[in-house]
Scaffold this motif. Sequence first.
Motif, short mmCIF file in Angstrom:
data_model
loop_
_atom_site.label_atom_id
_atom_site.label_comp_id
_atom_site.label_asym_id
_atom_site.label_seq_id
_atom_site.Cartn_x
_atom_site.Cartn_y
_atom_site.Cartn_z
N CYS A 54 37.08 41.82 45.27
CA CYS A 54 38.36 41.13 45.41
C CYS A 54 38.25 39.74 44.78
O CYS A 54 37.18 39.11 44.84
N ARG A 56 40.45 36.07 44.63
CA ARG A 56 41.55 35.26 45.15
C ARG A 56 41.57 33.93 44.42
O ARG A 56 40.69 33.09 44.59
N LYS A 59 46.58 29.60 44.92
CA LYS A 59 48.01 29.84 45.06
C LYS A 59 48.42 31.23 44.55
O LYS A 59 49.57 31.43 44.13
N ARG A 61 47.97 35.55 45.46
CA ARG A 61 47.56 36.48 46.52
C ARG A 61 46.26 37.17 46.16
O ARG A 61 45.85 37.21 45.01
N LEU A 62 45.66 37.76 47.17
CA LEU A 62 44.37 38.44 47.00
C LEU A 62 44.55 39.72 46.20
O LEU A 62 45.43 40.53 46.49
N GLN A 63 43.71 39.91 45.20
CA GLN A 63 43.74 41.10 44.36
C GLN A 63 42.41 41.84 44.49
O GLN A 63 41.35 41.26 44.25
#
Length: 216
Positions: A54, A56, A59, A61-63
């Motif tokens: 993941c 992040r 500013k 969102r978490l991908q």
Amino acid sequence: MAFYPLQIAGLVLGFLGAVGTLATTLLPQWRVSAFIGSNIIVFERLWEGLWMNCVRQAKVRLQCKFYGSLLALPPALEAARALMCVAVALSFIALLVGICGGKQIQCTGSNERAKAYLLGTSGVLFILTGIFVLIPVCWTANIIIRDFYNPAIHVGQKRELGAALFLGWASTAVLFIGGGLLCGFCCCNRRKQRPRYPAPGYCVPHTEKQGERDNA
């Protein structure tokens, strides 16, 4: 067989350990990005787990993205996956066996010794689960610490211990305690049900005079 406090505590701790094992397997925070240097502004945070990584950014969102190829994974990651999957399966099998031993169900009947053996088996399985969790967690932590202090590795490639590793250690401790309580319950029940034979008496031989009196 009644629900004794030792039995209840062992099953509850075993359940918590099973949930913690599953969470440790699924969480991506096994390896997290290390912040080294005087720059306090962080634009990107990296998480690496057993199944996905993941990213992040600031500013944003978490991908998260699952690993594409199974064969392209490092051997340590493949071994950790296998051990954690075995640990999850063992934990829930141990939980089912413990519930069967704790409740008065048809498969055990009224045989208290069989129920005690089921609880003891559940405790042993919980302890085995803790061992299977402890191996990949400690192995991964050792690799992270070794690479962190290796000067040949670039700063951007160094990682720190993630929250999943600490959850794995906590789950291992809970599994060991719960399994030990169930094994102790089984041992106490076996001692309580052990048959006590009376001391052998002394046989007094019959004399001839006693035999004649009996005939008379």
